[in-house]
Structure formats: C-alpha cells, structure tokens
Design a protein around this motif. Structure first.
Motif, PDB file in Angstrom:
ATOM      1  N   ALA A  21       0.831  -1.205   0.000  1.00 55.85           N
ATOM      2  CA  ALA A  21       0.000   0.000   0.000  1.00 55.85           C
ATOM      3  C   ALA A  21       0.870   1.261   0.000  1.00 55.85           C
ATOM      4  CB  ALA A  21      -0.933  -0.004   1.206  1.00 55.85           C
ATOM      5  N   ALA A  22       1.948   1.252   0.788  1.00 57.48           N
ATOM      6  CA  ALA A  22       2.848   2.412   0.828  1.00 57.48           C
ATOM      7  C   ALA A  22       3.527   2.609  -0.523  1.00 57.48           C
ATOM      8  CB  ALA A  22       3.889   2.230   1.921  1.00 57.48           C
ATOM      9  N   THR A  23       3.903   1.524  -1.172  1.00 60.22           N
ATOM     10  CA  THR A  23       4.526   1.612  -2.490  1.00 60.22           C
ATOM     11  C   THR A  23       3.546   2.176  -3.515  1.00 60.22           C
ATOM     12  OG1 THR A  23       5.930  -0.265  -1.964  1.00 60.22           O
ATOM     13  CG2 THR A  23       5.706   0.283  -4.282  1.00 60.22           C
ATOM     14  N   ARG A  24       2.304   1.685  -3.491  1.00 58.45           N
ATOM     15  CA  ARG A  24       1.291   2.206  -4.413  1.00 58.45           C
ATOM     16  C   ARG A  24       1.042   3.692  -4.192  1.00 58.45           C
ATOM     17  NH1 ARG A  24      -1.387  -2.568  -3.207  1.00 58.45           N
ATOM     18  NH2 ARG A  24      -2.711  -1.481  -1.724  1.00 58.45           N
ATOM     19  N   GLN A  25       0.951   4.105  -2.926  1.00 58.65           N
ATOM     20  CA  GLN A  25       0.710   5.514  -2.619  1.00 58.65           C
ATOM     21  C   GLN A  25       1.882   6.381  -3.088  1.00 58.65           C
ATOM     22  OE1 GLN A  25       0.197   6.341   1.523  1.00 58.65           O
ATOM     23  NE2 GLN A  25      -0.474   8.433   1.177  1.00 58.65           N
ATOM     24  N   GLY A  26       3.098   5.920  -2.840  1.00 60.45           N
ATOM     25  CA  GLY A  26       4.273   6.681  -3.281  1.00 60.45           C
ATOM     26  C   GLY A  26       4.339   6.794  -4.793  1.00 60.45           C
ATOM     27  N   THR A  27       4.037   5.707  -5.485  1.00 60.86           N
ATOM     28  CA  THR A  27       4.039   5.725  -6.946  1.00 60.86           C
ATOM     29  C   THR A  27       2.985   6.691  -7.471  1.00 60.86           C
ATOM     30  OG1 THR A  27       4.771   3.436  -6.962  1.00 60.86           O
ATOM     31  CG2 THR A  27       3.818   4.274  -8.997  1.00 60.86           C
ATOM     32  N   ARG A  28       1.805   6.672  -6.846  1.00 56.35           N
ATOM     33  CA  ARG A  28       0.727   7.573  -7.261  1.00 56.35           C
ATOM     34  C   ARG A  28       1.123   9.038  -7.040  1.00 56.35           C
ATOM     35  NH1 ARG A  28      -3.305   5.937  -3.999  1.00 56.35           N
ATOM     36  NH2 ARG A  28      -3.635   4.144  -5.331  1.00 56.35           N
ATOM     37  N   GLN A  29       1.775   9.332  -5.913  1.00 56.37           N
ATOM     38  CA  GLN A  29       2.192  10.703  -5.634  1.00 56.37           C
ATOM     39  C   GLN A  29       3.229  11.179  -6.642  1.00 56.37           C
ATOM     40  OE1 GLN A  29       3.525  10.729  -1.576  1.00 56.37           O
ATOM     41  NE2 GLN A  29       1.450  10.937  -0.754  1.00 56.37           N
ATOM     42  N   VAL A  30       4.182  10.309  -6.976  1.00 51.63           N
ATOM     43  CA  VAL A  30       5.209  10.685  -7.956  1.00 51.63           C
ATOM     44  C   VAL A  30       4.574  10.924  -9.325  1.00 51.63           C
ATOM     45  CG1 VAL A  30       7.218   9.817  -9.223  1.00 51.63           C
ATOM     46  CG2 VAL A  30       7.105   9.572  -6.752  1.00 51.63           C
ATOM     47  N   ALA A  31       3.662  10.040  -9.719  1.00 49.58           N
ATOM     48  CA  ALA A  31       3.001  10.192 -11.018  1.00 49.58           C
ATOM     49  C   ALA A  31       2.168  11.475 -11.060  1.00 49.58           C
ATOM     50  CB  ALA A  31       2.122   8.981 -11.305  1.00 49.58           C
ATOM     51  N   ASP A  32       1.448  11.760  -9.985  1.00 51.67           N
ATOM     52  CA  ASP A  32       0.648  12.993  -9.938  1.00 51.67           C
ATOM     53  C   ASP A  32       1.529  14.230  -9.991  1.00 51.67           C
ATOM     54  OD1 ASP A  32      -1.644  11.487  -9.799  1.00 51.67           O
ATOM     55  OD2 ASP A  32      -1.922  11.758  -7.630  1.00 51.67           O
ATOM     56  N   PHE A  33       2.654  14.186  -9.281  1.00 53.31           N
ATOM     57  CA  PHE A  33       3.558  15.337  -9.272  1.00 53.31           C
ATOM     58  C   PHE A  33       4.092  15.628 -10.675  1.00 53.31           C
ATOM     59  CE2 PHE A  33       7.961  16.819  -9.195  1.00 53.31           C
ATOM     60  CZ  PHE A  33       7.809  18.035  -8.558  1.00 53.31           C
ATOM     61  N   TRP A  34       4.602  14.573 -11.341  1.00 59.62           N
ATOM     62  CA  TRP A  34       5.199  14.793 -12.650  1.00 59.62           C
ATOM     63  C   TRP A  34       4.145  15.092 -13.715  1.00 59.62           C
ATOM     64  CZ3 TRP A  34       9.815  16.357 -13.327  1.00 59.62           C
ATOM     65  CH2 TRP A  34      10.793  16.012 -12.431  1.00 59.62           C
ATOM     66  N   THR A  35       2.971  14.528 -13.591  1.00 62.52           N
ATOM     67  CA  THR A  35       1.893  14.845 -14.530  1.00 62.52           C
ATOM     68  C   THR A  35       1.517  16.313 -14.404  1.00 62.52           C
ATOM     69  OG1 THR A  35       1.062  12.599 -14.367  1.00 62.52           O
ATOM     70  CG2 THR A  35      -0.437  14.238 -15.245  1.00 62.52           C
ATOM     71  N   ALA A  36       1.376  16.789 -13.184  1.00 59.40           N
ATOM     72  CA  ALA A  36       1.030  18.194 -12.964  1.00 59.40           C
ATOM     73  C   ALA A  36       2.172  19.108 -13.419  1.00 59.40           C
ATOM     74  CB  ALA A  36       0.717  18.433 -11.495  1.00 59.40           C
ATOM     75  N   ALA A  37       3.414  18.698 -13.187  1.00 60.70           N
ATOM     76  CA  ALA A  37       4.566  19.532 -13.558  1.00 60.70           C
ATOM     77  C   ALA A  37       4.692  19.641 -15.079  1.00 60.70           C
ATOM     78  CB  ALA A  37       5.845  18.960 -12.962  1.00 60.70           C
ATOM     79  N   LEU A  38       4.419  18.563 -15.793  1.00 56.06           N
ATOM     80  CA  LEU A  38       4.596  18.567 -17.240  1.00 56.06           C
ATOM     81  C   LEU A  38       3.397  19.141 -17.982  1.00 56.06           C
ATOM     82  CD1 LEU A  38       6.321  15.095 -17.659  1.00 56.06           C
ATOM     83  CD2 LEU A  38       7.388  17.349 -17.733  1.00 56.06           C
ATOM     84  N   THR A  39       2.219  19.049 -17.419  1.00 53.53           N
ATOM     85  CA  THR A  39       1.027  19.539 -18.106  1.00 53.53           C
ATOM     86  C   THR A  39       0.534  20.858 -17.552  1.00 53.53           C
ATOM     87  OG1 THR A  39      -0.450  18.320 -16.646  1.00 53.53           O
ATOM     88  CG2 THR A  39       0.278  17.200 -18.654  1.00 53.53           C
ATOM     89  N   GLY A  40       1.120  21.335 -16.493  1.00 54.88           N
ATOM     90  CA  GLY A  40       0.689  22.602 -15.918  1.00 54.88           C
ATOM     91  C   GLY A  40      -0.417  22.424 -14.892  1.00 54.88           C
ATOM     92  N   GLY A  41      -0.825  21.239 -14.635  1.00 53.47           N
ATOM     93  CA  GLY A  41      -1.835  20.990 -13.617  1.00 53.47           C
ATOM     94  C   GLY A  41      -3.228  21.303 -14.123  1.00 53.47           C
ATOM     95  N   ALA A  42      -4.193  21.075 -13.287  1.00 51.94           N
ATOM     96  CA  ALA A  42      -5.583  21.358 -13.643  1.00 51.94           C
ATOM     97  C   ALA A  42      -5.817  22.861 -13.581  1.00 51.94           C
ATOM     98  CB  ALA A  42      -6.513  20.641 -12.673  1.00 51.94           C
ATOM     99  N   PRO A  43      -6.631  23.380 -14.498  1.00 49.26           N
ATOM    100  CA  PRO A  43      -6.900  24.815 -14.450  1.00 49.26           C
ATOM    101  C   PRO A  43      -7.641  25.172 -13.164  1.00 49.26           C
ATOM    102  CG  PRO A  43      -8.296  23.721 -16.065  1.00 49.26           C
ATOM    103  CD  PRO A  43      -7.332  22.724 -15.573  1.00 49.26           C
ATOM    104  N   LYS A  44      -7.290  26.331 -12.613  1.00 48.83           N
ATOM    105  CA  LYS A  44      -7.923  26.751 -11.375  1.00 48.83           C
ATOM    106  C   LYS A  44      -9.297  27.330 -11.677  1.00 48.83           C
ATOM    107  CE  LYS A  44      -3.711  27.567  -8.850  1.00 48.83           C
ATOM    108  NZ  LYS A  44      -2.950  28.466  -8.019  1.00 48.83           N
ATOM    109  N   LYS A  45     -10.218  27.038 -10.794  1.00 46.51           N
ATOM    110  CA  LYS A  45     -11.573  27.549 -10.964  1.00 46.51           C
ATOM    111  C   LYS A  45     -11.625  28.997 -10.500  1.00 46.51           C
ATOM    112  CE  LYS A  45     -13.827  23.119 -10.284  1.00 46.51           C
ATOM    113  NZ  LYS A  45     -14.758  22.354  -9.482  1.00 46.51           N
TER     114      LYS A  45
END
Length: 73
Positions: A40-64
């Motif tokens: 579970a800790a490995t899955r959570q860490g992998t998800r956090q890394v993927a979310d971080f790099w996805t947001a960094a490369l795509t600019g993140g979700a537009p703010k409302k």
C-alpha cells in the motif's frame, strides 16, 4: 538409576507443540499484514510521484474562478 531430567514428558511436549503452532500462525498473520502495508505504501508513493510529474509537465488542472456568495436580503 535413570536421570529424571532426560525422561520424555508428554504433557510438556503437547504444550510446546501447541505453542509452536500458535506462534507459526501469528507469524504468518503478521508477515501478511506487513506485506500488505508495504504494498500500500509503495502504491501511494508511486501515485504521488506520477501525480507530481503529470502536474509539472502539463501545468496541472486549471484553477476555478472564485465566486462570491450573494447575500440574502
């Protein structure tokens, strides 16, 4: 005369066998739980890394845009 300390004790033997069986079951349960927590800790860490790099490369979700609440008269 035979040494009384070297005689077999069936009651002690049964007690130790039961304790060994209980300890083995407890060890298996603890090992399984530790493995699940590690996975579970490995899955959570992998998800956090993927979310971080996805947001960094795509600019993140537009703010409302912030909206203000209308006051009731």
């Amino acid at each position: 005369m035979a040494n009384p300390w070297t005689k077999k004790n069936p009651l002690l033997s049964m007690m130790l066998s039961g304790a060994n069986a209980w300890a083995g079951a407890a060890r298996g349960i603890m090992a399984g739980q530790a493995k699940r927590q590690q996975a579970a800790a490995t899955r959570q860490g992998t998800r956090q890394v993927a979310d971080f790099w996805t947001a960094a490369l795509t600019g993140g979700a537009p703010k409302k845009a912030r909206t203000t609440k209308k006051r009731r008269s």
